[in-house]
Design an enzyme around this catalytic site. Structure first.
Site, PDB file in Angstrom:
ATOM      1  N   CYS B 122       0.813  -1.219   0.000  1.00  0.00           N
ATOM      2  CA  CYS B 122       0.000   0.000   0.000  1.00  0.00           C
ATOM      3  C   CYS B 122       0.848   1.271   0.000  1.00  0.00           C
ATOM      4  O   CYS B 122       0.377   2.334  -0.398  1.00  0.00           O
ATOM      5  CB  CYS B 122      -0.951  -0.030   1.184  1.00  0.00           C
ATOM      6  SG  CYS B 122      -2.003  -1.493   1.113  1.00  0.00           S
ATOM      7  N   HIS B 276      -3.890   6.634   0.729  1.00  0.00           N
ATOM      8  CA  HIS B 276      -4.163   5.262   0.313  1.00  0.00           C
ATOM      9  C   HIS B 276      -5.558   4.889   0.791  1.00  0.00           C
ATOM     10  O   HIS B 276      -5.905   5.099   1.953  1.00  0.00           O
ATOM     11  CB  HIS B 276      -3.117   4.316   0.911  1.00  0.00           C
ATOM     12  CG  HIS B 276      -3.583   2.898   0.940  1.00  0.00           C
ATOM     13  ND1 HIS B 276      -3.944   2.242  -0.211  1.00  0.00           N
ATOM     14  CD2 HIS B 276      -3.809   2.037   1.955  1.00  0.00           C
ATOM     15  CE1 HIS B 276      -4.345   1.020   0.115  1.00  0.00           C
ATOM     16  NE2 HIS B 276      -4.273   0.873   1.414  1.00  0.00           N
ATOM     17  N   ASN B 307     -10.213  -1.501  -2.225  1.00  0.00           N
ATOM     18  CA  ASN B 307      -8.857  -1.163  -1.790  1.00  0.00           C
ATOM     19  C   ASN B 307      -7.906  -1.703  -2.858  1.00  0.00           C
ATOM     20  O   ASN B 307      -7.820  -2.910  -3.064  1.00  0.00           O
ATOM     21  CB  ASN B 307      -8.603  -1.818  -0.425  1.00  0.00           C
ATOM     22  CG  ASN B 307      -7.188  -1.585   0.104  1.00  0.00           C
ATOM     23  OD1 ASN B 307      -6.260  -1.342  -0.660  1.00  0.00           O
ATOM     24  ND2 ASN B 307      -7.022  -1.681   1.407  1.00  0.00           N
TER      25      ASN B 307
END
Lengths: 72, 383
Positions: B122, B276, B307
């Site tokens: 991430c 993020h 995500n």
């Protein structure tokens, strides 16, 4: 923030249809799960400028405990 | 301390590609005991709604390749002018060789081009930008192609209701090059490896290797059910969501404040805080704690695509800010955090760049499935 406003916000945070009472036991609420706890941390941050860890929050027994923790 | 300022570098283009096949939370009511109300509640609280999943045989590298082709063609870039290709992903095509080498060939880049993979999640986009910017600033390269993509759906147990609805697949391409415009950019990076078990695929590499015999392999495939009834497998992703949340809340807002300070800027100087997209609560809570108003930290990309791990920051730019960065300038604070645990953030300006928006992946004719590849290898080795 008074109790009634908190109850409304907390109910919304939990995405619960039935109104909450200050003496409700968290463990007995179907909606009190890890998502609700995460959302409550964000609520504490936004509305109370209070920084909490999930562990601290999860030690609370009742809705009132959460209210007191947020205001402390 | 990994704190850097670059002044001779710019981002020239950004592009993103997602699989065309969309899955909605309501398509997977089995995760919610068949109760649509429970699914809607999850959407309301954490923002999980829709996501794109790569069809069988399509990998992060394929999505990135198409994002790169769209961008290089759209910008009219001479492929021979690319000095380095960096592929940032946790879902490479092979254990070896590096996927970047295969992409050098598939994209038709020069044999004089350096190509390497970076295992980052991430925080991977801001990590990759920092690496690419360092290469350009030092004079080692004039032009770097950064490909950041993930097909995490491949490494998630399909019955795990915690992780399955969360992650989507996406591939992105970013072109970083030398610039005389004099727009500085600032970076800060950090690591806390003591928490590496919070997000991990425990088996399949050297520490807990894939065994030679099917009997031994069975133990790695076995489902282990936790106290909440969630099944996990050692060859698939394990996530301690609460540990990740606490880490994010305790580290990231401070880290953002430190970066702003070293850049000599305040939240008022930043047009958008591109975090993020872990989930809606994390984005809104981090933004609040870092002192940014909600409208400066959009999260709708998460509800639309899931995500996207390392690809989520460029995906937000393509999804929500494309028009603005194509036609004008934006001051952005980009921040990625997660697996490692790692965090990396940047303050930079995007000034009339090339940006594709989000495009759907078009599967090329003759694209091979795992069955085709298995048959290929069986034939090749038995010759």
């Amino acid at each position: 923030m008074d109790e009634n406003k908190f109850l409304a916000l907390f109910q919304d945070t939990l995405q619960r249809e039935t109104p909450l009472n200050m003496d409700d036991i968290l463990a007995s609420l179907e909606e009190w799960d890890s998502l609700a706890a995460m959302a409550s941390i964000a609520l504490a941050e936004r509305e109370f400028s209070k920084r909490l860890k999930l562990k601290e929050l999860k030690q609370q027994k009742t809705v009132r405990d959460v209210y007191e923790l947020f205001r402390a | 301390m990994a704190s850097s300022c670059f002044s001779k570098v710019k981002i020239a283009g950004i592009s993103a590609v997602v699989p065309s096949s969309e899955i909605r939370l309501e398509d997977e009511l089995e995760f919610f005991g068949g109760d649509i109300k429970k699914a809607n509640r999850v959407t309301q609280i954490v923002g999980i709604n829709k996501r794109r999943i790569a069809e069988r045989g399509v990998t992060a590298a394929d999505l990135c390749q198409q994002a790169a082709e769209n961008m290089l063609f759209g910008m009219g870039i001479d492929k021979a002018s690319i000095d380095a290709l960096i592929f940032v992903s946790q879902t490479p095509d092979y254990k070896l060789p590096a996927t970047a080498c295969i992409l050098q060939h598939k994209l038709g880049l020069s044999n004089a081009c350096a190509a390497f993979d970076v295992n980052q999640g991430c925080a991977g986009y801001t990590y990759g930008l920092w690496l690419a910017a360092s290469l350009v600033e030092s004079g080692a390269c004039k032009r770097v192609l950064l490909l950041v993509g993930e097909s995490l759906s491949r490494v998630i147990d399909r019955d795990n209701r915690i992780i399955v609805p969360l992650f989507g697949d996406c591939g992105t391409a970013t072109l970083i090059e030398k610039s005389d415009a004099g727009h500085p950019s600032w970076f800060e990076l950090g690591t806390d490896g003591s928490e590496h078990e919070a997000l991990i695929v425990p088996a399949g590499q050297s520490r807990l290797p894939l065994p030679d015999s099917p009997e031994e392999y069975a133990a790695l495939c076995e489902r282990i059910v936790d106290g909440n009834g969630t099944p996990w497998r050692l060859i698939r992703t394990y996530m301690d969501g609460e540990a990740v949340f606490d880490f994010t809340m305790s580290v990231v807002p401070k880290h953002i404040a430190a970066l702003l300070e070293s850049a000599g800027k305040s939240a008022d100087d930043i047009d958008y805080l591109v975090l993020h997209k872990a989930n809606k609560q994390i984005v809104t809570a981090v933004a609040a704690r870092a002192g940014f108003p909600e409208e400066k930290a959009p999260y709708s990309t998460f509800s639309e695509f899931g995500n996207l791990a390392g690809a989520s920051i460029p995906a937000v730019i393509c999804h929500l800010l494309a028009e603005k960065v194509c036609n004008g300038e934006l001051n952005l604070l980009l921040s990625g955090y997660g697996v490692g645990l790692s965090w990396a953030s940047a303050v930079l300006k995007l000034d009339r760049i090339w940006c594709s928006g989000m495009r759907d992946y078009v599967r090329p004719e003759g694209h091979q499935n795992p069955d085709d590849i298995l048959a290929y290898w069986q034939e090749k080795l038995s010759e």
